[in-house]
Design a protein around this motif. Structure first.
Motif, PDB file in Angstrom:
ATOM      1  N   CYS A  22       6.397  -5.589  10.612  1.00  8.93           N
ATOM      2  CA  CYS A  22       5.824  -5.365   9.285  1.00  8.93           C
ATOM      3  C   CYS A  22       5.225  -3.967   9.304  1.00  8.93           C
ATOM      4  O   CYS A  22       4.254  -3.725  10.031  1.00  8.93           O
ATOM      5  CB  CYS A  22       4.762  -6.419   9.018  1.00  8.93           C
ATOM      6  SG  CYS A  22       3.863  -6.249   7.457  1.00  8.93           S
ATOM      7  N   GLY A  23       5.825  -3.066   8.563  1.00 10.52           N
ATOM      8  CA  GLY A  23       5.397  -1.680   8.575  1.00 10.52           C
ATOM      9  C   GLY A  23       4.535  -1.318   7.382  1.00 10.52           C
ATOM     10  O   GLY A  23       4.786  -1.772   6.261  1.00 10.52           O
ATOM     11  N   GLY A  24       3.517  -0.525   7.620  1.00 12.36           N
ATOM     12  CA  GLY A  24       2.641  -0.046   6.546  1.00 12.36           C
ATOM     13  C   GLY A  24       1.837   1.138   7.044  1.00 12.36           C
ATOM     14  O   GLY A  24       1.568   1.243   8.251  1.00 12.36           O
ATOM     15  N   ASN A  25       1.413   1.984   6.134  1.00 11.68           N
ATOM     16  CA  ASN A  25       0.658   3.166   6.488  1.00 11.68           C
ATOM     17  C   ASN A  25      -0.670   2.781   7.153  1.00 11.68           C
ATOM     18  O   ASN A  25      -1.527   2.140   6.528  1.00 11.68           O
ATOM     19  CB  ASN A  25       0.391   4.008   5.237  1.00 11.68           C
ATOM     20  CG  ASN A  25      -0.293   5.309   5.550  1.00 11.68           C
ATOM     21  OD1 ASN A  25      -0.046   5.913   6.598  1.00 11.68           O
ATOM     22  ND2 ASN A  25      -1.157   5.763   4.665  1.00 11.68           N
ATOM     23  N   ASN A  26      -0.790   3.140   8.436  1.00 11.48           N
ATOM     24  CA  ASN A  26      -2.000   2.834   9.215  1.00 11.48           C
ATOM     25  C   ASN A  26      -2.368   1.354   9.130  1.00 11.48           C
ATOM     26  O   ASN A  26      -3.548   0.989   9.040  1.00 11.48           O
ATOM     27  CB  ASN A  26      -3.163   3.689   8.716  1.00 11.48           C
ATOM     28  CG  ASN A  26      -4.316   3.746   9.704  1.00 11.48           C
ATOM     29  OD1 ASN A  26      -4.120   3.584  10.915  1.00 11.48           O
ATOM     30  ND2 ASN A  26      -5.506   3.966   9.197  1.00 11.48           N
TER      31      ASN A  26
END
Lengths: 108, 121
Positions: A22-26
């Motif tokens: 699960c990718g997300g900014n910071n």
């Protein structure tokens, strides 16, 4: 608004280890929660606060979160683990939840 | 038993109104927020809005603001999702979910079984 990115699908053989990202900014600075949704059923929380398990969830389910990626790991995968998995965080700036698009786990 | 039980499946025509329910039991209903989540056929989870049954404080997703109304009746431990004029595109499964916000976690730890809404002429 905050965006979570999941791979549409992951495939794994029985007994092997599945990793769903699960990718997300910071995203490492946020608490990440994971839900399992089997066909025709409501979602079920399987991991919360990055790596904690609700009671009744097998130890085979674990989570980690660092940098821009959170990961749900399922060890010794069983046929019964075949489901859609969703990650979720809380967007504090807008005070609402954000869900990832979901990942379909296929057990070969 | 701690649970959320939703009202049954509905079949409606475009333009009709509808109110579906989510009843909590086994816990203090007024201290947990209740969210509504849409799942269109074959698609993912979409947050629609959330209500605090204790004081009916409500927040809507911008995508659903003005399209639906969320309410609650704390005297009967029930939250509602309402449409004034349904469209075919409202056909979906709708879930209510309890937000566990203690210790800043903000997770959904209890889900209803879902209410299937079908809108068709």
């Amino acid at each position: 608004s905050y965006v979570l990115t999941q791979p549409p699908s992951v495939s794994v053989a029985p007994g092997q280890t599945a990793r769903i990202t699960c990718g997300g900014n910071n995203i490492g600075s946020r608490s990440v929660h994971w839900y399992q949704q089997k066909p025709g059923q409501a979602p079920v929380l399987v991991v919360y606060d990055d790596s904690d398990r609700p009671s009744g969830i097998p130890e085979r389910f674990s989570g980690s979160n660092s940098g821009n990626t959170a990961t749900l790991t399922i060890t010794r995968v069983e046929a019964g683990d075949e489901a859609d998995y969703y990650c979720q965080v809380w967007d504090n700036s807008n005070d609402h939840p954000v869900f990832g698009g979901g990942t379909k786990l296929t057990v070969l | 038993e701690v649970q959320l039980v939703q009202s049954g499946a509905e079949v409606k025509k475009p333009g009709e109104s509808l109110k579906i329910a989510c009843k909590g039991s086994g816990y203090s209903f007024t201290i947990y927020w209740i969210a509504w989540v849409r799942q269109m056929p074959g698609k993912g989870l979409e947050w629609m809005g959330i209500i605090h049954p204790g004081d009916s404080d409500t927040t809507y997703s911008p995508s659903f603001q003005g399209q639906v109304t969320i309410s609650a009746d704390k005297s009967i431990n029930t939250a509602y999702l309402q449409w004034n004029s349904l469209k075919a595109s409202d056909t979906a499964m709708y879930y209510c979910a309890r937000r566990n916000w203690f210790s800043g976690s903000n997770r959904f730890d209890l889900w209803g079984q879902g209410t299937l809404v079908t809108v068709s002429s």
